[in-house]
Design a protein around this motif. Structure first.
Motif, PDB file in Angstrom:
ATOM      1  N   GLY A   1       0.835  -1.208   0.000  1.00 15.85           N
ATOM      2  CA  GLY A   1       0.000   0.000   0.000  1.00 15.85           C
ATOM      3  C   GLY A   1       0.866   1.253   0.000  1.00 15.85           C
ATOM      4  O   GLY A   1       1.924   1.263   0.623  1.00 15.85           O
TER       5      GLY A   1
ATOM      6  N   ARG B   1       1.088  -4.811  -5.945  1.00 19.29           N
ATOM      7  CA  ARG B   1       1.205  -6.095  -5.257  1.00 19.29           C
ATOM      8  C   ARG B   1       1.593  -7.086  -6.354  1.00 19.29           C
ATOM      9  O   ARG B   1       1.022  -7.058  -7.430  1.00 19.29           O
ATOM     10  N   CYS B   2       2.615  -7.889  -6.103  1.00 19.36           N
ATOM     11  CA  CYS B   2       3.175  -8.735  -7.168  1.00 19.36           C
ATOM     12  C   CYS B   2       3.151 -10.201  -6.752  1.00 19.36           C
ATOM     13  O   CYS B   2       3.960 -10.628  -5.928  1.00 19.36           O
TER      14      CYS B   2
ATOM     15  N   GLY C   1       5.380  -2.182   3.795  1.00 19.44           N
ATOM     16  CA  GLY C   1       4.900  -2.741   5.054  1.00 19.44           C
ATOM     17  C   GLY C   1       5.420  -4.152   5.281  1.00 19.44           C
ATOM     18  O   GLY C   1       6.418  -4.572   4.668  1.00 19.44           O
ATOM     19  N   ASP C   2       4.720  -4.862   6.126  1.00 20.68           N
ATOM     20  CA  ASP C   2       5.158  -6.189   6.558  1.00 20.68           C
ATOM     21  C   ASP C   2       5.352  -7.170   5.399  1.00 20.68           C
ATOM     22  O   ASP C   2       6.369  -7.870   5.320  1.00 20.68           O
ATOM     23  N   GLY C   3       4.387  -7.190   4.465  1.00 19.47           N
ATOM     24  CA  GLY C   3       4.485  -8.117   3.334  1.00 19.47           C
ATOM     25  C   GLY C   3       5.721  -7.827   2.502  1.00 19.47           C
ATOM     26  O   GLY C   3       6.461  -8.756   2.119  1.00 19.47           O
ATOM     27  N   SER C   4       5.980  -6.573   2.244  1.00 16.97           N
ATOM     28  CA  SER C   4       7.131  -6.179   1.430  1.00 16.97           C
ATOM     29  C   SER C   4       8.440  -6.590   2.104  1.00 16.97           C
ATOM     30  O   SER C   4       9.379  -7.044   1.447  1.00 16.97           O
TER      31      SER C   4
ATOM     32  N   ILE D   1      12.993 -13.079   2.285  1.00 18.61           N
ATOM     33  CA  ILE D   1      13.071 -14.321   1.499  1.00 18.61           C
ATOM     34  C   ILE D   1      14.060 -14.145   0.344  1.00 18.61           C
ATOM     35  O   ILE D   1      14.932 -14.985   0.111  1.00 18.61           O
TER      36      ILE D   1
HETATM   37  P1  ATP Z   1       0.679  -2.685   3.499  1.00 14.13           P
HETATM   38  O1  ATP Z   1       0.994  -2.821   4.974  1.00 14.13           O
HETATM   39  O2  ATP Z   1       0.460  -1.292   3.116  1.00 14.13           O
HETATM   40  O3  ATP Z   1      -0.400  -3.624   3.042  1.00 14.13           O
HETATM   41  P2  ATP Z   1       2.654  -4.568   2.644  1.00 14.13           P
HETATM   42  O4  ATP Z   1       4.072  -4.392   2.303  1.00 14.13           O
HETATM   43  O5  ATP Z   1       2.358  -5.391   3.879  1.00 14.13           O
HETATM   44  O6  ATP Z   1       2.009  -3.126   2.716  1.00 14.13           O
HETATM   45  P3  ATP Z   1       1.611  -6.689   0.931  1.00 14.13           P
HETATM   46  O7  ATP Z   1       0.560  -6.600  -0.094  1.00 14.13           O
HETATM   47  O8  ATP Z   1       1.406  -7.604   2.091  1.00 14.13           O
HETATM   48  O9  ATP Z   1       1.872  -5.187   1.398  1.00 14.13           O
HETATM   49  O10 ATP Z   1       2.995  -7.127   0.240  1.00 14.13           O
HETATM   50  C1  ATP Z   1       3.512  -6.412  -0.863  1.00 14.13           C
HETATM   51  C2  ATP Z   1       4.228  -7.346  -1.802  1.00 14.13           C
HETATM   52  O11 ATP Z   1       5.340  -7.964  -1.133  1.00 14.13           O
HETATM   53  C3  ATP Z   1       3.415  -8.513  -2.309  1.00 14.13           C
HETATM   54  O12 ATP Z   1       2.581  -8.175  -3.392  1.00 14.13           O
HETATM   55  C4  ATP Z   1       4.506  -9.483  -2.771  1.00 14.13           C
HETATM   56  O13 ATP Z   1       5.035  -9.110  -4.019  1.00 14.13           O
HETATM   57  C5  ATP Z   1       5.578  -9.247  -1.692  1.00 14.13           C
HETATM   58  N1  ATP Z   1       5.441 -10.290  -0.658  1.00 14.13           N
HETATM   59  C6  ATP Z   1       4.578 -10.319   0.385  1.00 14.13           C
HETATM   60  N2  ATP Z   1       4.691 -11.469   1.069  1.00 14.13           N
HETATM   61  C7  ATP Z   1       5.633 -12.200   0.433  1.00 14.13           C
HETATM   62  C8  ATP Z   1       6.203 -13.500   0.621  1.00 14.13           C
HETATM   63  N3  ATP Z   1       5.819 -14.286   1.639  1.00 14.13           N
HETATM   64  N4  ATP Z   1       7.144 -13.914  -0.247  1.00 14.13           N
HETATM   65  C9  ATP Z   1       7.553 -13.119  -1.260  1.00 14.13           C
HETATM   66  N5  ATP Z   1       7.048 -11.917  -1.509  1.00 14.13           N
HETATM   67  C10 ATP Z   1       6.110 -11.444  -0.692  1.00 14.13           C
END
Ligand code: ATP
Length: 354
Positions: free
Chosen positions: A14, A75-76, A105-108, A114
């Motif tokens: 985000g 988001r990828c 954020g956390d996902g990124s 990884i």
């Molecule tokens: P926000 O907190 O604003 O949602 P975020 O960084 O947590 O931001 P996510 O949609 O969770 O957002 O993750 C962003 C991107 O990070 C994903 O679309 C993906 O490309 C990558 N990502 C997330 N989790 C993983 C994973 N376990 N392995 C590899 N890539 C990941």
């Protein structure tokens, strides 16, 4: 890992106000220290598809005050697969990028951890999210700007609420955590604040509204996080809760409408719901977020210069500090129901739904 000569920067997940200030700070500090900088577009997507461009100092001119991210974000899904990450690594090498700065954020940051492990890539993370739910930092940039917007929404509702003697519900962002709702609710003078960390009882909400009526206060403002749950819902498994939400979707577009319906049913009050939605991510970053993103961004460049990889610059007790990405990724920082700020809110007579 050899010497780093060229870094790539990307924003992922985000968008959050302050991301541009961070991009600018990393770029400027890296160039100041003699590094080459490349901007990677649309988060990990740009790494997978090779949408990458060299950044000079002028590429980041006049952006500190802009919301969103000039690098775009996405988001990828592909990056979550080994094949996608291999493509990303190949593109990095093709572009001569030796290290990555990942803003998100956390996902990124989980993706960064990884990727770093798999390919031995030097990565630095930066905490950019309006949710403020990243583990390991007291503050993420974007959060303070989002509070400004959300509390401003509550301010505007105050004027109309006072004129109409109604119950107003303002639904704020936060699926898993209530940081934004709690802080905006306090700043905006909400009367009831409902967050996912403190499951609510309808009875408590009705009692709080009735108490206000008895005190001669003819309106009530409720700030509710989009992920707020009732005490009964808190007992359900994740799967059952998902099923319940799906079954209610036709009747209630979101939690605020469900609570609103119940209030009218139980005590007859007229209720109005406001959902500011993506407005909360928009607009300019406030001064606090610009300074925070700048300081963390410079720290990221400093870490690269010092050959210290795998860290996220963070805020601890008002100081800029660092924490290993491995300690951050995959965790969520929730509001502690026993924390000072919650207890202080209670002493204002605020109802937290429990
Ligand atoms: P926000 O907190 O604003 O949602 P975020 O960084 O947590 O931001 P996510 O949609 O969770 O957002 O993750 C962003 C991107 O990070 C994903 O679309 C993906 O490309 C990558 N990502 C997330 N989790 C993983 C994973 N376990 N392995 C590899 N890539 C990941």
């Amino acid at each position: 890992m050899g010497t780093v000569k060229c870094i790539g920067i990307l924003t992922s997940g985000g968008d959050a106000p302050g991301m541009n200030a961070a991009i600018r700070a990393v770029t400027r500090a890296a160039i100041y220290n003699g590094l080459q900088v490349k901007g990677i577009y649309r988060g990990y997507k740009g790494l997978v598809t090779g949408e990458i461009k060299e950044f000079k100092s002028q590429n980041v001119s006049n952006i500190i005050q802009l919301g969103g991210t000039i690098l775009k974000t996405a988001r990828c899904k592909e990056f979550t697969t080994p094949e996608g990450r291999q493509l990303a690594y190949d593109n990095m090498k093709k572009e001569g990028i030796d290290a990555l700065v990942i803003i998100g954020g956390d996902g990124s940051l989980t993706g960064a951890r990884i990727f770093a492990q798999e390919f031995d890539v030097p990565c630095i993370g930066l905490p950019g999210t309006i949710d403020n739910d990243l583990y390991g930092t007291d503050m993420s940039f974007g959060f303070q700007s989002a509070i400004d917007i959300a509390s401003n929404t509550i301010d505007c509702i105050h004027t109309t609420a006072a004129s109409h003697s109604r119950v107003f519900i303002v639904e704020l962002m936060g699926h898993k955590t209530g940081w934004l709702t709690l802080y905006a609710g306090i700043a905006g003078g909400a009367d009831i604040i409902l967050i996912p960390e403190i499951p609510y009882k309808m009875e408590s909400i009705i009692n709080a509204i009735s108490k206000r009526t008895q005190e001669g206060k003819h309106f009530t403002i409720i700030a509710v996080a989009e992920g707020a749950i009732s005490q009964e819902e808190a007992l359900l498994t994740k799967k059952k809760l998902k099923e319940l939400r799906a079954s209610e979707a036709g009747k209630y577009p979101s939690v605020a409408y469900k609570i609103g319906d119940k209030i009218t049913e139980l005590c007859g009050h007229e209720v109005r719901v406001t959902v500011p939605g993506h407005v909360q991510r928009g607009g300019q970053p406030n001064a606090y977020d610009r300074v925070l993103a700048t300081r963390l961004g410079v720290k990221a460049a400093e870490l690269i210069m010092a050959g210290k990889y795998g860290y996220m610059p963070c805020v601890k007790n008002n100081q800029i500090d660092i924490i290993p990405i491995s300690e951050v990724a995959g965790k969520t920082r929730k509001v502690d129901p026993q924390s000072d700020v919650v207890l202080q809110a209670r002493q204002l007579g605020l109802c937290l739904g429990d």
